[in-house]
Each structure stands twice: as C-alpha cells, then as structure tokens.
Motif scaffolding. Structure first.
Motif, PDB file in Angstrom:
ATOM      1  N   GLU A  33       0.815  -1.208   0.000  1.00 37.92           N
ATOM      2  CA  GLU A  33       0.000   0.000   0.000  1.00 37.92           C
ATOM      3  C   GLU A  33       0.854   1.266   0.000  1.00 37.92           C
ATOM      4  OE1 GLU A  33      -0.682  -2.733   1.574  1.00 37.92           O
ATOM      5  OE2 GLU A  33      -2.661  -3.215   0.742  1.00 37.92           O
ATOM      6  N   LEU A  34       2.149   1.124   0.271  1.00 39.99           N
ATOM      7  CA  LEU A  34       3.039   2.284   0.280  1.00 39.99           C
ATOM      8  C   LEU A  34       3.836   2.435  -1.014  1.00 39.99           C
ATOM      9  CD1 LEU A  34       4.472   2.351   3.935  1.00 39.99           C
ATOM     10  CD2 LEU A  34       2.726   3.818   2.914  1.00 39.99           C
ATOM     11  N   TYR A  35       3.665   1.536  -1.961  1.00 43.97           N
ATOM     12  CA  TYR A  35       4.422   1.661  -3.209  1.00 43.97           C
ATOM     13  C   TYR A  35       4.202   3.035  -3.857  1.00 43.97           C
ATOM     14  CZ  TYR A  35       6.021  -3.214  -3.842  1.00 43.97           C
ATOM     15  OH  TYR A  35       6.660  -4.422  -3.733  1.00 43.97           O
ATOM     16  N   LEU A  36       2.949   3.425  -3.995  1.00 46.19           N
ATOM     17  CA  LEU A  36       2.671   4.697  -4.664  1.00 46.19           C
ATOM     18  C   LEU A  36       3.104   5.889  -3.812  1.00 46.19           C
ATOM     19  CD1 LEU A  36       1.649   6.184  -7.094  1.00 46.19           C
ATOM     20  CD2 LEU A  36      -0.678   6.019  -6.172  1.00 46.19           C
ATOM     21  N   PRO A  37       2.786   5.931  -2.502  1.00 53.75           N
ATOM     22  CA  PRO A  37       3.282   7.051  -1.695  1.00 53.75           C
ATOM     23  C   PRO A  37       4.805   7.177  -1.703  1.00 53.75           C
ATOM     24  CG  PRO A  37       1.516   5.939  -0.524  1.00 53.75           C
ATOM     25  CD  PRO A  37       1.833   5.097  -1.721  1.00 53.75           C
ATOM     26  N   VAL A  38       5.509   6.042  -1.631  1.00 51.47           N
ATOM     27  CA  VAL A  38       6.972   6.087  -1.659  1.00 51.47           C
ATOM     28  C   VAL A  38       7.452   6.570  -3.026  1.00 51.47           C
ATOM     29  CG1 VAL A  38       9.073   4.679  -1.613  1.00 51.47           C
ATOM     30  CG2 VAL A  38       7.330   4.368   0.151  1.00 51.47           C
ATOM     31  N   LEU A  39       6.849   6.057  -4.086  1.00 50.95           N
ATOM     32  CA  LEU A  39       7.254   6.481  -5.428  1.00 50.95           C
ATOM     33  C   LEU A  39       7.058   7.990  -5.604  1.00 50.95           C
ATOM     34  CD1 LEU A  39       8.213   5.817  -8.296  1.00 50.95           C
ATOM     35  CD2 LEU A  39       5.820   5.356  -8.901  1.00 50.95           C
ATOM     36  N   LYS A  40       5.952   8.519  -5.106  1.00 50.56           N
ATOM     37  CA  LYS A  40       5.700   9.951  -5.269  1.00 50.56           C
ATOM     38  C   LYS A  40       6.717  10.793  -4.495  1.00 50.56           C
ATOM     39  CE  LYS A  40       0.866   9.888  -6.636  1.00 50.56           C
ATOM     40  NZ  LYS A  40      -0.513  10.357  -6.350  1.00 50.56           N
TER      41      LYS A  40
END
Length: 222
Positions: free
Chosen positions: A162-169
């Motif tokens: 669930e943190l893939y996108l927040p981390v990528l951003k």
C-alpha cells in the motif's frame, strides 16, 4: 594468479542467500498465517508499522529469478545510486550490492521499517562481504528516503504494498530520464500504483515481467 570469486558465484554471497532462503522456507508461511489470523477480526487493515511487527520474523526474500534480474540490471546499467524500499533480511540488497561490487562503482541505499530486520540485513551484508557498498536506513521510507545524495538510477519497490505509490511519489523528484523501477509481487500491487505507472502522461513506460510471482518494470521517460 587466480581471480577472486565474483558476482553470484562468490561463496560468501551464495552461503548467505541460501541461509536466508532456508529461513524463509522454514518459517515464513507460519509467520504470515499467524499475522493473517491475528488481524482477521480487526476493524481496519494493519498499518505498515503493525504489519512490520507481525512479520518481524519473516525473511520474505526476493525470488531468485528477480534477484538475478536485479544483478543483471545493475551490472548492465552501472548505476551510481540504487534505492530500495523494503530491505527485510537483505536478500535483494545482496543481489544488487554484488553487482555494484563487480562494477567497482555505486551504492545501494535501502530502507527497512523494523529495526530488528535492518540489523539482520546488515549482518547478512557483512558476512557476504558487501557492506561497503550498502546503507540501510531504519524507519518510514517516506521520511528516510526523502534526502538522497543524487539522482536515482535504479529503484526497487519490495515493501508494504500500500506504500508503493506514496513512496514512489516521494522519490519522483529524484528520478531521472532513464531510471528503471522494479516493483515486485505484481499480483499484490494496488490498482492505484499500477494505474499510475501505466497511464499515459505520467512519465513512465511500464510492462509486466513473468519473474517470480510477477514484476512491474517501469522506465522513467522524463
């Protein structure tokens, strides 16, 4: 004069990767089953911190196919900076660091939320003879990876899905044209993440690779 063993044939590397794989084979399934049973009646899904505690004894190593692919990418790309979200016991870090050592250039900065796992990863990297090429930052990756020494050449996402996108951003300002992003465990990835890297106009060219249980490979275009 005989050259020292290098790459994935180095017996130190092989020994540590084999040990991590055996640990995973022995205990990961039981650890994950207990974690799912514990959270089954929770009103909300566990947070990343709660999941880290529940899975503290699970090695969760990268599949050897994915690890070998990481080694190949690093050897071919000759990156200066590799960044990893989700170090766990350090298997994926070892694959990348072995390639950095064989290139004679570069560094991998990993992140791990659980201090105990970070400690085990550091021990594994020392025993594999690769600690000089690595740095493991302990804590929330969105904070720990916000300050980096340069542009990211290769990014591995293999932590809390669930943190893939927040981390990528958080990391997108540090990506350059040509950065490669390896996102592991494709069947488990939230649609918000895959939609982001696949949608036209977001600056990526992305495709699925049949390695391990699936990888999303994304190229930063701009």
């Amino acid at each position: 004069m005989t050259a020292a063993p290098a790459g994935l044939d180095d017996p130190r590397v092989t020994a540590v990767l084999t040990e991590i794989a055996r640990t995973a084979e022995k205990s990961d399934r039981a650890v994950m089953e207990r974690a799912y049973a514990t959270t089954a009646d929770w009103p909300q899904p566990p947070t990343a911190q709660e999941a880290a505690e529940l899975c503290a004894q699970a090695a969760l190593p990268v599949h050897p196919q994915v690890g070998t692919f990481l080694y190949q990418l690093v050897r071919g790309m000759r990156p200066s900076l590799v960044v990893e979200f989700g170090t766990s016991f350090g298997a994926s870090t070892i694959y990348a660091a072995a390639a950095l050592r064989d290139n004679g250039h570069g560094r991998i900065i990993g992140s791990e939320l659980h201090p105990g796992k970070a400690g085990r990863a550091h021990e594994h990297l020392e025993r594999a003879g690769l600690d000089a090429w690595t740095e493991i930052r302990i804590g929330d990756a969105r904070e720990q990876l916000a300050d980096l020494p340069g542009s990211i050449d290769l990014l591995l996402l293999d932590g809390w899905k669930e943190l893939y996108l927040p981390v990528l951003k958080v990391l997108e300002p540090a990506l350059r044209a040509g950065t490669m992003i390896v996102s592991d465990n494709l069947p488990m990835l939230p649609a918000e993440f895959t939609d982001h890297v696949r949608a036209a106009g977001n600056g990526y060219l992305s495709q699925q690779l049949p390695l391990g249980d699936g990888v999303e490979l994304s190229l930063r275009l701009q």
